[in-house]
Design an enzyme around this catalytic site. Structure first.
Site, mmCIF file in Angstrom:
data_model
loop_
_atom_site.group_PDB
_atom_site.id
_atom_site.type_symbol
_atom_site.label_atom_id
_atom_site.label_comp_id
_atom_site.label_asym_id
_atom_site.label_seq_id
_atom_site.Cartn_x
_atom_site.Cartn_y
_atom_site.Cartn_z
ATOM 1 C CB SER A 1 0.195 -0.950 1.257
ATOM 2 O OG SER A 1 -0.023 0.191 0.579
ATOM 3 C CE1 TYR B 1 1.553 -3.054 -2.923
ATOM 4 C CE2 TYR B 1 1.667 -0.961 -2.604
ATOM 5 C CZ TYR B 1 2.073 -1.778 -2.334
ATOM 6 O OH TYR B 1 2.703 -1.876 -1.418
#
Length: 319
Positions: free
Chosen positions: A162, A188
């Site tokens: 990501s 994350y």
């Protein structure tokens, strides 16, 4: 990495998964897609199966994949699709999945993930749950499947990362937020940096005919956002006052979000390419202060960090 060395393809940012492998015949090839029961995972499974591949949907709740399995069973020319249980937050589950595998494995798409857990949660081993699920579970799975990937002779590993990795180098001193304050997006982002470093570290498998690359799928509204509250969704501009989802113009649908994964898993355009990071169907360039879109952070491509993380992960998942 200079601009001239970056790999480019003829596909635009919103090409679909089916478009990027049009004409590719995967008959006889075997694939595993983690998290393949929803979102871009489902579209990855669909594209690979419709190209003829035999696909295993690896998911915590195999029953959720049954509509996809039934639909593809009725699709002319599609390879067989089945669902099997895999809980990436449980290393024993990942190892059991790999130990039960028989024969070669041609494609492994490490797609499953969780994002921005609002409070720090840990796995049974005491690992921060995003790192445990997004990285360590996938590392254990890929490492245990290495013999099957090697048996293929031309296997591909695709690790879904990501753009959130950009601001989060891997913290080797405190990877599980045991001492530093827990931050949902920092955790994350760190897990997604680790995913890129997994692909970089897997260059060691090149002599076995295995390539590995990381991918950022782009902005897509899927089940991945399930831990975000309405205020967070509104702050991103993707929810109106009535609670309706309102994708922004640059957002992709799941079939478009799966395209770069499928490109890396099956296209002849990336044959032999390994240890790189792709976004919008192109290899990304290293981020600069003036332009951060469609780019990769230098800390995620660092070979020394990749090797150090690989050693850390080997010890962490050892049984």
């Amino acid at each position: 990495m200079n601009a001239e060395s970056r790999l480019t393809t003829p596909f635009h940012s919103h090409a679909t998964a089916t478009e990027v492998i049009k004409g590719v015949d995967l008959t006889g090839r075997r694939a595993v897609v983690t998290g393949g029961a929803s979102g871009i995972g489902t579209e990855t499974v669909r594209a690979l199966a419709l190209a003829g591949a035999e696909v295993v949907v690896a998911t915590r709740r195999p029953e959720t994949a049954e509509p996809l399995v039934r639909g593809l069973a009725a699709a002319p020319g599609a390879g067989s699709v089945r669902a099997e249980a895999l809980d990436l937050s449980d290393i024993d589950s990942a190892l059991a999945f790999a130990q039960a595998w028989r024969g070669p494995l041609d494609i492994l798409v490490a797609n499953a993930g969780i994002m921005a857990l609002p409070t720090r949660q840990v796995s049974a081993e005491g690992w921060e749950l995003q790192l445990a699920t997004n990285f360590l579970g996938h590392f254990a799975l890929a490492d245990a499947l290495h013999p099957a990937l090697r048996e293929s002779g031309s296997a591909r590993v695709v690790v879904v990362s990501s753009g959130a990795h950009l601001n989060s180098p891997f913290d080797f001193d405190d990877p599980h937020f045991e001492r530093r304050p827990y931050d949902p997006w920092g955790a994350y982002g760190q897990s997604k940096t680790a995913d890129v470093l997994l692909a970089v570290g897997a260059r060691r498998w090149a002599d076995d005919g295995i390539t590995a690359n990381a991918v950022a799928p782009g902005a897509i509204l899927t089940n991945l956002q399930r831990h975000l509250d309405d205020d967070a969704m509104r702050s991103f501009g993707v929810m109106d006052d009535e609670g309706n989802l309102t994708p922004l113009p640059h957002y992709k649908n799941p079939a478009q979000g799966a395209a770069t994964s499928v490109l890396l898993a099956a296209s002849p355009l990336v044959k032999g390419v390994t240890g790189r990071y792709f976004e919008d169907n192109q290899e990304a360039s290293v981020v600069s202060d003036s332009d951060r879109s469609g780019r990769v952070a230098a800390h995620a491509l660092d070979q020394q960090a990749a090797d150090r993380l690989w050693d850390y992960a080997v010890e962490a998942v050892r049984r």
